[in-house]
Design a protein around this motif. Structure first.
Motif, PDB file in Angstrom:
ATOM      1  N   GLN A  65       9.896   1.990  30.900  1.00 31.76           N
ATOM      2  CA  GLN A  65       9.935   1.883  32.354  1.00 31.76           C
ATOM      3  C   GLN A  65      11.120   2.658  32.944  1.00 31.76           C
ATOM      4  N   ARG A  66      12.165   2.860  32.148  1.00 34.19           N
ATOM      5  CA  ARG A  66      13.362   3.538  32.635  1.00 34.19           C
ATOM      6  C   ARG A  66      13.329   5.017  32.292  1.00 34.19           C
ATOM      7  N   THR A  67      13.975   5.805  33.127  1.00 34.48           N
ATOM      8  CA  THR A  67      14.116   7.227  32.871  1.00 34.48           C
ATOM      9  C   THR A  67      15.418   7.439  32.104  1.00 34.48           C
ATOM     10  N   PRO A  68      15.351   8.057  30.920  1.00 27.95           N
ATOM     11  CA  PRO A  68      16.593   8.251  30.161  1.00 27.95           C
ATOM     12  C   PRO A  68      17.538   9.193  30.900  1.00 27.95           C
ATOM     13  N   LEU A  69      18.837   8.903  30.809  1.00 26.92           N
ATOM     14  CA  LEU A  69      19.842   9.705  31.488  1.00 26.92           C
ATOM     15  C   LEU A  69      20.369  10.834  30.614  1.00 26.92           C
ATOM     16  N   CYS A  70      19.964  10.860  29.360  1.00 22.82           N
ATOM     17  CA  CYS A  70      20.407  11.910  28.456  1.00 22.82           C
ATOM     18  C   CYS A  70      19.202  12.409  27.671  1.00 22.82           C
ATOM     19  N   ARG A  71      19.407  13.506  26.963  1.00 18.37           N
ATOM     20  CA  ARG A  71      18.324  14.024  26.118  1.00 18.37           C
ATOM     21  C   ARG A  71      18.117  13.070  24.948  1.00 18.37           C
ATOM     22  N   ILE A  72      16.845  12.861  24.603  1.00 16.86           N
ATOM     23  CA  ILE A  72      16.555  11.980  23.477  1.00 16.86           C
ATOM     24  C   ILE A  72      15.755  12.755  22.442  1.00 16.86           C
ATOM     25  N   SER A  73      15.853  12.326  21.228  1.00 17.18           N
ATOM     26  CA  SER A  73      15.209  13.026  20.118  1.00 17.18           C
ATOM     27  C   SER A  73      13.701  12.837  20.177  1.00 17.18           C
ATOM     28  N   PRO A  74      12.943  13.712  19.510  1.00 14.54           N
ATOM     29  CA  PRO A  74      11.490  13.575  19.477  1.00 14.54           C
ATOM     30  C   PRO A  74      11.039  12.239  18.878  1.00 14.54           C
ATOM     31  N   SER A  75      11.784  11.719  17.901  1.00  8.55           N
ATOM     32  CA  SER A  75      11.383  10.429  17.320  1.00  8.55           C
ATOM     33  C   SER A  75      11.544   9.294  18.331  1.00  8.55           C
ATOM     34  N   LEU A  76      12.612   9.334  19.159  1.00  7.65           N
ATOM     35  CA  LEU A  76      12.776   8.322  20.200  1.00  7.65           C
ATOM     36  C   LEU A  76      11.714   8.477  21.292  1.00  7.65           C
ATOM     37  N   GLN A  77      11.363   9.728  21.631  1.00  7.22           N
ATOM     38  CA  GLN A  77      10.299   9.948  22.610  1.00  7.22           C
ATOM     39  C   GLN A  77       8.991   9.362  22.106  1.00  7.22           C
ATOM     40  N   SER A  78       8.697   9.562  20.830  1.00  5.00           N
ATOM     41  CA  SER A  78       7.485   8.999  20.237  1.00  5.00           C
ATOM     42  C   SER A  78       7.510   7.478  20.286  1.00  5.00           C
ATOM     43  N   MET A  79       8.662   6.877  19.982  1.00  4.83           N
ATOM     44  CA  MET A  79       8.788   5.428  20.013  1.00  4.83           C
ATOM     45  C   MET A  79       8.591   4.902  21.436  1.00  4.83           C
ATOM     46  N   ARG A  80       9.151   5.605  22.432  1.00  5.41           N
ATOM     47  CA  ARG A  80       8.984   5.197  23.830  1.00  5.41           C
ATOM     48  C   ARG A  80       7.513   5.214  24.221  1.00  5.41           C
ATOM     49  N   ARG A  81       6.790   6.267  23.811  1.00  5.91           N
ATOM     50  CA  ARG A  81       5.361   6.356  24.116  1.00  5.91           C
ATOM     51  C   ARG A  81       4.588   5.214  23.467  1.00  5.91           C
ATOM     52  N   GLN A  82       4.911   4.926  22.200  1.00  7.46           N
ATOM     53  CA  GLN A  82       4.228   3.832  21.496  1.00  7.46           C
ATOM     54  C   GLN A  82       4.493   2.498  22.188  1.00  7.46           C
ATOM     55  N   LEU A  83       5.735   2.275  22.622  1.00  5.78           N
ATOM     56  CA  LEU A  83       6.055   1.038  23.343  1.00  5.78           C
ATOM     57  C   LEU A  83       5.315   0.966  24.682  1.00  5.78           C
ATOM     58  N   ALA A  84       5.204   2.101  25.358  1.00  2.97           N
ATOM     59  CA  ALA A  84       4.493   2.120  26.639  1.00  2.97           C
ATOM     60  C   ALA A  84       3.020   1.780  26.450  1.00  2.97           C
ATOM     61  N   VAL A  85       2.403   2.363  25.426  1.00  5.04           N
ATOM     62  CA  VAL A  85       0.988   2.096  25.163  1.00  5.04           C
ATOM     63  C   VAL A  85       0.786   0.639  24.759  1.00  5.04           C
ATOM     64  N   ARG A  86       1.639   0.139  23.877  1.00  2.00           N
ATOM     65  CA  ARG A  86       1.511  -1.255  23.432  1.00  2.00           C
ATOM     66  C   ARG A  86       1.716  -2.236  24.591  1.00  2.00           C
ATOM     67  N   THR A  87       2.724  -1.974  25.425  1.00  3.61           N
ATOM     68  CA  THR A  87       2.972  -2.828  26.584  1.00  3.61           C
ATOM     69  C   THR A  87       1.782  -2.806  27.530  1.00  3.61           C
TER      70      THR A  87
ATOM     71  N   ASP B 206       7.302  13.285  32.604  1.00  2.00           N
ATOM     72  CA  ASP B 206       6.546  12.726  31.497  1.00  2.00           C
ATOM     73  C   ASP B 206       5.605  11.676  32.086  1.00  2.00           C
ATOM     74  N   PRO B 207       4.278  11.872  31.980  1.00  2.42           N
ATOM     75  CA  PRO B 207       3.331  10.941  32.608  1.00  2.42           C
ATOM     76  C   PRO B 207       3.469   9.504  32.142  1.00  2.42           C
ATOM     77  N   LEU B 208       3.923   9.279  30.924  1.00  2.00           N
ATOM     78  CA  LEU B 208       4.078   7.902  30.448  1.00  2.00           C
ATOM     79  C   LEU B 208       5.339   7.252  31.014  1.00  2.00           C
ATOM     80  N   LEU B 209       6.405   8.012  31.107  1.00  2.00           N
ATOM     81  CA  LEU B 209       7.659   7.467  31.622  1.00  2.00           C
ATOM     82  C   LEU B 209       7.667   7.359  33.144  1.00  2.00           C
ATOM     83  N   HIS B 210       6.964   8.251  33.789  1.00  2.00           N
ATOM     84  CA  HIS B 210       6.981   8.308  35.248  1.00  2.00           C
ATOM     85  C   HIS B 210       5.615   7.957  35.838  1.00  2.00           C
ATOM     86  N   ALA B 211       4.899   7.048  35.215  1.00  2.00           N
ATOM     87  CA  ALA B 211       3.544   6.692  35.650  1.00  2.00           C
ATOM     88  C   ALA B 211       3.518   6.175  37.083  1.00  2.00           C
TER      89      ALA B 211
END
Length: 193
Positions: free
Chosen positions: A17-39, A170-175
């Motif tokens: 739900q939050r917009t990250p304030l710094c660059r995040i790694s591809p693995s963290l981006q993947s985890m964020r997407r998975q959490l968004a879908v699961r939620t 990012d459509p998942l982060l900024h839905a």
């Protein structure tokens, strides 16, 4: 061992739900997407309920925050296209009050584009309203990206009083900023609806 301050910041980085304030790694981006879908699945099935928020007022001439396509990417603006102001410093040491969207300059156009996270398949029936600058010259797109009015775009000595207000979209982060319809009023004669 992860420092205490980093452990407290980790949930903010993972929260879809939050917009990250710094660059995040591809693995963290993947985890964020998975959490968004699961939620979203838990909310849709009624297992998880979200607190109701107070309704927000929409801006009178478009979405609260516009999605803009420029320089081969999608960016989320701080506000509507018409409200994006120049970040340059004036001679009086104040922030320039002029808009980036020049009334007499070339304008972009509103388009409906497919929605989908980077690198994933897109369903054709999912579209969003995007202010498209991709047909403008590169120099004009760059002026928008550095968020300067035409008068300050060529002024190399003027400092920026604020950072440019763009975020990679990012459509998942900024839905919450996705709009499926075009604004009811075209921006400065773009000619499209």
């Amino acid at each position: 061992m992860v420092p205490h301050s980093a452990r407290r910041a980790l949930p903010a980085v993972l929260c879809p739900q939050r917009t990250p304030l710094c660059r995040i790694s591809p693995s963290l981006q993947s985890m964020r997407r998975q959490l968004a879908v699961r939620t979203r699945r838990l909310i849709d099935t009624g297992v998880f309920t979200t607190p109701t928020a107070a309704p927000t007022r929409a801006a009178p001439h478009g979405p609260d925050r516009s999605v803009v396509r420029m320089l081969l990417g999608l960016y989320l603006a701080d506000g509507p296209v018409e409200a994006i102001n120049c970040v340059a410093q004036t001679n009086h040491r104040h922030r320039c009050p002029r808009p980036v969207l020049a009334p007499d300059g070339p304008a972009g156009s509103w388009r409906l584009l497919p929605v989908g996270p980077r690198g994933e398949l897109v369903l054709p029936e999912q579209t969003m309203a995007v202010y498209d600058l991709s047909r403008l010259p590169h120099a004009e797109q760059r002026r928008w990206r550095i968020q300067r009015c035409p008068a300050h775009a060529t002024t190399h000595g003027a400092a920026d009083l604020a950072p440019a207000g763009w975020q990679f979209f990012d459509p998942l982060l900024h839905a919450q900023h996705l709009r499926s319809g075009l604004p009811y009023r075209p921006v400065h004669g773009s000619g499209e609806r």
